[in-house]
Design an enzyme around this catalytic site. Sequence first.
Site, short mmCIF file in Angstrom:
data_model
loop_
_atom_site.label_atom_id
_atom_site.label_comp_id
_atom_site.label_asym_id
_atom_site.label_seq_id
_atom_site.Cartn_x
_atom_site.Cartn_y
_atom_site.Cartn_z
N MET A 27 0.84 -1.20 0.00
CA MET A 27 0.00 0.00 0.00
C MET A 27 0.88 1.26 0.00
O MET A 27 0.40 2.36 0.32
CB MET A 27 -0.93 0.00 1.21
CG MET A 27 -1.91 -1.17 1.17
SD MET A 27 -3.46 -0.84 2.00
CE MET A 27 -2.90 -0.52 3.66
N GLY A 28 2.15 1.12 -0.33
CA GLY A 28 3.03 2.29 -0.45
C GLY A 28 3.54 2.78 0.89
O GLY A 28 3.47 2.07 1.89
N HIS A 34 9.27 -3.33 3.38
CA HIS A 34 8.85 -3.57 1.99
C HIS A 34 10.07 -3.90 1.11
O HIS A 34 10.01 -4.78 0.27
CB HIS A 34 8.17 -2.33 1.41
CG HIS A 34 6.90 -1.91 2.11
ND1 HIS A 34 6.81 -0.75 2.83
CD2 HIS A 34 5.69 -2.50 2.20
CE1 HIS A 34 5.58 -0.62 3.31
NE2 HIS A 34 4.88 -1.68 2.95
N GLN A 58 -10.39 -2.61 2.24
CA GLN A 58 -9.91 -3.25 3.47
C GLN A 58 -9.92 -2.30 4.66
O GLN A 58 -9.53 -2.67 5.75
CB GLN A 58 -8.53 -3.87 3.25
CG GLN A 58 -7.39 -2.89 3.09
CD GLN A 58 -6.11 -3.59 2.70
OE1 GLN A 58 -5.97 -4.08 1.59
NE2 GLN A 58 -5.16 -3.66 3.63
N LYS A 146 5.53 -11.72 7.31
CA LYS A 146 5.01 -12.43 8.49
C LYS A 146 4.44 -11.43 9.51
O LYS A 146 3.74 -11.82 10.42
CB LYS A 146 6.14 -13.22 9.16
CG LYS A 146 6.57 -14.45 8.39
CD LYS A 146 7.64 -15.16 9.21
CE LYS A 146 8.01 -16.50 8.64
NZ LYS A 146 9.02 -17.16 9.49
N ASP A 148 2.18 -9.42 9.09
CA ASP A 148 0.72 -9.54 8.99
C ASP A 148 0.39 -11.03 8.94
O ASP A 148 0.04 -11.57 7.89
CB ASP A 148 0.23 -8.80 7.75
CG ASP A 148 0.54 -7.32 7.84
OD1 ASP A 148 -0.15 -6.61 8.58
OD2 ASP A 148 1.53 -6.86 7.21
N SER A 183 6.49 -0.17 10.19
CA SER A 183 5.13 -0.10 9.67
C SER A 183 4.93 1.28 9.07
O SER A 183 5.46 2.27 9.58
CB SER A 183 4.14 -0.29 10.82
OG SER A 183 2.86 0.18 10.43
N SER A 184 4.15 1.34 7.99
CA SER A 184 3.86 2.65 7.39
C SER A 184 3.14 3.53 8.40
O SER A 184 3.21 4.75 8.33
CB SER A 184 2.98 2.47 6.15
OG SER A 184 3.61 1.62 5.23
N ARG A 185 2.45 2.90 9.36
CA ARG A 185 1.68 3.69 10.33
C ARG A 185 2.57 4.26 11.45
O ARG A 185 2.08 5.08 12.24
CB ARG A 185 0.57 2.83 10.94
CG ARG A 185 -0.55 2.55 9.95
CD ARG A 185 -1.77 1.95 10.61
NE ARG A 185 -2.92 1.97 9.73
CZ ARG A 185 -3.35 0.90 9.01
NH1 ARG A 185 -2.72 -0.23 9.07
NH2 ARG A 185 -4.41 1.01 8.24
#
Length: 274
Positions: A27-28, A34, A58, A146, A148, A183-185
Amino acid sequence: MTVVKTPEELVSLRKTITQKIGFVPTMGALHPGHVSLISRARQECECVIVSIFVNPTQFLPGEDLDAYPRKEKADIAICEKAGVDYLFMPNIQSMYGGKDEVSVLAPGLSGYILEGNRRPGHFDGVLRIVMKLLNLVQPEKAFFGKKDAQQLALIQQMVRDLFMNVEIVSCETIREKDGLALSSRNVYLSPEERKKALAISQSLGKARNMIMTGETSAEKIQEMMLETMQELEVEYVAITDRKLHSIRTIVPGDTLLLIAARVGQTRLIDNFWI
Ligand code: AMP
């Protein structure tokens, strides 16, 4: 590297590729996690295709779809540097035909526990987009993290159940030096929250130590993990087998320690494979 914008372009391009394709869907807002998937694909396949698509189906109403970090320019540069051959960046309209679409659903049991319990319908959206992307790209291998774990298990099950002709490769979680899973978050975290978030990987590390020194009771380990994360709003701490069924006794080689917790407004997940 060629940037491909529409499914139609990708379909006609795909017809010209005869090499073994490795595919990394994302998701970029790309980070070294990544990139590790891309490197693995680069090692194992002759042609590497990455997709960047923030998949609306999602996200549940009220989740961070609009705020989700988008870093198109930086992502293109990262992919180029990582040796990606084709970067697929479609828009929403081109990926979804309309409301009355044929779809796939996550299994009622494994799709609606843990993450699926907290985010009902999330995995329907994940499987729907992964199915579309795999059909478009038709890779030999597709690479997933892994980190996720439940997503990975459900994608593996979809591929098995629907006889899809692709090998799903699971890749290790990449972490910051201090243990925080990338994480992107993570960009949402303030410096103070960033410090607090460390309790997540610390509790996983302590649990692993307990197991290595002979503890086999899932209940005791869970208690310690919750205590370590006292300052966080923990959504769940689960100890399961690889099929995500709860277990009472740890079985090395077939155990997952799974956490979802909120740090301020940010929801983070992490896990260890024991
Ligand atoms: P996302 O962009 O968050 O949808 O993630 C795309 C892929 O990268 C998924 O297969 C994730 O499991 C994987 N991924 C995300 N974070 C990490 C990480 N820290 N280490 C390894 N893989 C990751």
